[in-house]
Write a protein that holds these residues in place. Structure first.
Motif, short mmCIF file in Angstrom:
data_model
loop_
_atom_site.label_atom_id
_atom_site.label_comp_id
_atom_site.label_asym_id
_atom_site.label_seq_id
_atom_site.Cartn_x
_atom_site.Cartn_y
_atom_site.Cartn_z
N LEU A 334 4.40 1.71 -8.20
CA LEU A 334 5.28 2.13 -7.35
C LEU A 334 5.47 1.28 -5.76
O LEU A 334 6.33 1.00 -5.23
CB LEU A 334 5.76 3.51 -7.04
N ILE A 335 4.09 1.02 -5.42
CA ILE A 335 4.02 0.32 -4.28
C ILE A 335 4.31 -1.09 -4.40
O ILE A 335 4.94 -1.91 -3.60
CB ILE A 335 2.28 0.61 -3.91
N ASP A 336 3.95 -1.79 -5.48
CA ASP A 336 4.32 -3.04 -5.83
C ASP A 336 5.93 -3.48 -5.80
O ASP A 336 6.56 -4.48 -5.55
CB ASP A 336 3.62 -3.47 -7.26
N CYS A 337 6.48 -2.01 -6.49
CA CYS A 337 7.95 -2.52 -6.40
C CYS A 337 8.91 -2.27 -5.14
O CYS A 337 9.87 -2.45 -4.95
CB CYS A 337 8.58 -1.38 -7.60
N GLY A 338 8.21 -1.97 -4.06
CA GLY A 338 8.54 -1.54 -2.97
C GLY A 338 9.50 -0.35 -2.74
O GLY A 338 10.16 -0.20 -2.00
N LEU A 339 9.25 0.67 -3.63
CA LEU A 339 9.93 1.93 -3.76
C LEU A 339 9.05 2.93 -2.72
O LEU A 339 9.77 4.08 -2.42
CB LEU A 339 9.76 2.49 -5.06
N LEU A 340 7.94 2.47 -2.40
CA LEU A 340 7.16 3.40 -1.32
C LEU A 340 6.91 2.79 -0.04
O LEU A 340 6.51 1.76 -0.11
CB LEU A 340 5.78 4.05 -2.13
N SER A 341 6.54 3.64 1.02
CA SER A 341 6.61 2.88 2.08
C SER A 341 5.02 3.62 2.78
O SER A 341 4.87 4.85 2.38
CB SER A 341 7.67 2.98 3.50
N THR A 342 4.46 2.93 3.93
CA THR A 342 3.21 3.66 4.29
C THR A 342 3.82 4.66 5.35
O THR A 342 4.60 4.38 6.39
CB THR A 342 2.46 2.61 5.03
N VAL A 343 2.85 5.75 5.38
CA VAL A 343 3.08 6.89 6.42
C VAL A 343 1.79 7.25 6.81
O VAL A 343 1.39 8.28 6.02
CB VAL A 343 4.12 8.14 6.01
#
Length: 771
Positions: A334-343
């Protein structure tokens, strides 16, 4: 060990976080001036902190801060393109001590730029670079996190005074992302840390900072078309085709060149090459296309994220939550797909993805999935041995689970999960989340009719209010808790509530007025023992002051004891002297009043003298012994003596002879001749045998004369006009005995030494002698 450096993990004391292990054991922590014992059973107890329990000097946690400096996980992100100008400008402003507000839309690569600038500013400030995240944080939470990032303390939350003093000494570059507040709240954070330079970034829906903040604003836009094509090429790791270039140009015009769109577009191209060719989606369909293309494990994670409002648990928790051993790999996908962002240190759904997934795949099994989340985290907190720090890392997820469970009507499950979560948030010093959890549990317990649980939540909210200085709110919460526990006959909980309420009463009680010191009995009113205005006041009283001041000086116990004994001895002597002086004054005043009462005549008569009766012989009566009594003491005024010793009319008229010596007048006549001391009055001139006075100071005669005078006494025609210039200095000698019919003195008395005799007035006949 150096107090400015933290101890190693082996040297640090073990944290008593039994409350966080789900075993019901208590944990203690120090919050300002209070010692708080987190009790998951009856409720937390709060008492004033003993002096020996407070940390003396918190150590600076430089190693711990450097370890947690980099946000997010180890997954590499996309390269930073066309941000060199903004990066250099931000670094220059921070180097001069200026704070900067970065205005950027969601998906513009804000977090990546902040991380790059933080690397450039590593050596600018004494305390280095501090990373903070404002997601679901209040200003107070951020200030305490800033303190904890510089100081290493165990189970300690500083009070307002100590926190303010410590924050003013911090000099660092603070990178604060995802700020959810602005205006006066942001001004409070900035003013509390005057030695820090801030690099701030917020979401578009957050309030803007006020003009008083004095921030330099830098706007961050999208990338150019060439940079977006380069980013897409790097994402697919190959050259783009003509159709892909045209599609990228359309995305650039529609999305404004935001990097997130091209990261997601690169993932679409990667999955498209693995499957059958299909139409390329528009910018609004990128998220839905990706969800349809990813693996089932990754898709399951997105369903949980949608239920939790975009929050996603840590990767270590996902296998037990989903039952998939490959859940960690799905999280990376999901991180590689750009669906998750850093918080901060976690990941959540990227902006815009939550709304797109909610429309594309509405969760029909949402209630059952929420119930599964509630049961899982209840087990995780109770049975898996989770400590407070691990629970705090999942605070945002736990709050999201509780909120969704309450909205789904799972009141009983929510209440149980809150009882397990609240002690962990308290022991982990995440008090913003602690309050949100308690509010949620209180409402859920009310809906479920769980009176005991509701009383517990009221009690915890009261303890939290005491720690934050909100005593009115603390009283209301504690009184509600005591009332509910009284209905349930919960003796242990009621005692804990009454103890906390007693502390509130002590904190709200006004200071007692100083004790008034009364003087000792019998002391004059002016003799007052007063308290000094200060401890080390000078011992010498002010000029003109008649008060005794008790001076207390600080010193060693031996010196203090000696000083106190000297002070008490001096005070006793002073009190004794004052009492004696008062008694003496009272005796003198009584004597004066007695003399005034016995005299009976006004003062000031110059003829009041004391005479010796010649009729009284030395042989008839022995000399009287003078006694100092109130009645016999001669008055200082001669007028009083004259009036008190005047003979009655039946006595010898010679007693009233004016030729007797009297006190000298105030103004003698210089024309009258003055006799010499050797002259003596003749028998005819002086007192005769009729018992006239002789001039001595003796008692009046005890017997009346036997014969009355033939002629009345002749009054003097002229009073004596001249008296001796020198007043008598010695009493005259007593008269010698002589011949007379009545036993009076028959011879002329000798004149007293150094005392002139009285002058016989002219034309004055001597008194007739008796037959």
């Amino acid at each position: 060990m150096d107090s400015n450096h933290p101890a190693s993990s082996a040297d640090r004391p073990a944290q008593r976080n039994g409350a966080g292990e789900g075993s019901g054991r208590a944990a203690w922590l120090i919050a300002g001036d209070f010692l708080v014992t987190v009790n998951p059973i009856d409720g937390s107890e709060i008492v004033p902190c003993p002096p020996g329990r407070r940390p003396i000097a918190p150590r600076r946690a430089t190693a711990a801060r450097d370890e947690a400096a980099q946000p997010g996980d180890a997954v590499p992100g996309p390269p930073l393109l066309e941000r060199e100008e903004e990066r250099a400008r931000l670094r220059g402003l921070l180097a001069t001590g200026r704070s900067v507000w970065l205005d950027a839309p969601s998906g513009a690569g804000r977090s990546a730029l902040l991380a790059a600038v933080a690397e450039d500013c590593a050596g600018l400030a004494p305390d280095g670079v501090i990373h903070l995240n404002g997601h679901r944080r209040t200003p107070r939470d951020l200030l305490h996190e800033l303190y904890a990032s510089v100081h290493h303390v165990v189970n300690y939350r500083p009070g307002p005074t100590e926190l303010s003093a410590a924050l003013r000494e911090i000099g660092a570059v603070v990178v604060l992302d995802d700020v959810e507040f602005g205006g006066a709240a942001l001004d409070e954070v900035l003013s509390a840390t005057p030695e820090c330079a801030y690099l701030l970034a917020s979401r578009p829906e957050a309030p803007a900072p006020s003009e008083r903040a004095g921030l330099d604003e830098i706007a961050l836009g999208g990338l150019s078309a060439a940079a977006c094509l380069e980013l897409l090429r790097l994402a697919v790791a190959r050259e783009l085709t003509a159709s892909e270039r045209e599609w990228a140009a359309d995305l650039w015009q529609a999305g404004g060149g935001l990097p997130t769109h091209f990261i997601q577009a690169g993932a679409v191209l990667r999955y498209r090459s693995l499957t059958a060719a299909g139409p390329l989606p528009s910018i609004g369909g990128l998220a839905a296309t990706l969800v349809a293309s990813i693996s089932e494990g990754a898709r399951e994670l997105t369903r949980f994220a949608v239920v939790l409002g975009g929050e996603l648990p840590e990767p270590a928790v996902l296998p037990a939550l989903t039952g998939d051993p490959d859940a960690v790999a799905a999280h990376t996908e999901l991180i590689d797909c750009g669906l998750l962002s850093t918080v901060g240190q976690r990941r959540r759904l990227a902006p815009g993805v939550l709304a797109a997934l909610s429309e594309a795949d509405p969760a029909a099994d949402g209630p059952s999935r929420i119930a599964a989340l509630t049961r899982h985290f209840s087990w995780w907190l109770k049975e898996s041995g989770v400590d407070a720090q691990e629970a705090v890392a999942q605070a945002d997820v736990l709050v999201a689970v509780l909120r969704t469970a309450q909205q789904a009507g799972l009141a009983a499950e929510t209440t149980e999960l809150v009882r397990l979560t609240a002690p962990l948030m308290a022991a982990g010093l995440r008090w913003g989340a602690w309050e949100r959890v308690l509010r949620t549990g209180q409402e859920a317990a009310r809906l479920a009719g769980a009176v005991a649980q509701e009383a517990y939540f009221h009690h915890e909210l009261g303890v939290l209010a005491i720690c934050e200085g909100q005593l009115a709110r603390a009283r209301a919460e504690l009184e509600a808790s005591i009332a509910l526990r009284g209905v349930l006959s919960d003796a242990g909980g009621a005692v804990a509530g009454r103890r906390a309420l007693t502390l509130v009463d002590d904190l709200t009680r006004p200071p007692a007025s100083p004790v008034e010191h009364t003087p000792p009995a019998g002391s004059p009113p002016a003799l007052v023992q007063a308290l000094p205005p200060q401890v080390n006041a000078p011992e010498t009283p002010p000029a003109g002051s008649a008060e005794l001041t008790l001076v207390i000086r600080s010193g060693s116990p031996e010196e203090s004891g000696a000083t106190l004994r000297q002070m008490l001895s001096r005070g006793n002597r002073r009190n004794t002297v004052a009492t004696g002086a008062g008694a003496l004054v009272a005796a003198v005043l009584g004597t004066v009043v007695a003399l005034a009462l016995t005299s009976g005549e006004p003062e000031g008569d110059p003829e009041n003298v004391t005479r010796e009766d010649p009729a009284s012989s030395v042989e008839d009566e022995p000399p009287a012994v003078e006694e100092s009594t109130a009645e016999e003491t001669p008055s200082e005024d001669p007028e009083d003596e004259e009036e008190s010793e005047s003979p009655p009319p039946t006595e010898d008229p010679s007693l009233t002879d004016p030729t007797a010596p009297t006190d000298p007048p105030t103004t003698p006549d210089p024309t009258t001749p003055q006799p010499t001391p050797t002259e003596s009055p003749s028998p005819g001139d002086g007192p005769g045998g009729g018992g006239g006075p002789g001039g001595g100071d003796t008692d009046p005669p005890t017997e009346d004369p036997t014969d009355e005078p033939t002629d009345p006494p002749t009054e003097p025609t002229d009073p004596p006009t001249e008296e001796p210039t020198d007043p008598p200095t010695e009493d005259p000698d007593p008269p010698s005995s002589g011949g007379g019919d009545n036993g009076g003195p028959g011879s002329t008395p000798s004149a007293p030494q150094d005392t002139p005799p009285a002058t016989t007035p002219p034309n004055t006949a001597p008194p007739a002698e008796a037959d």
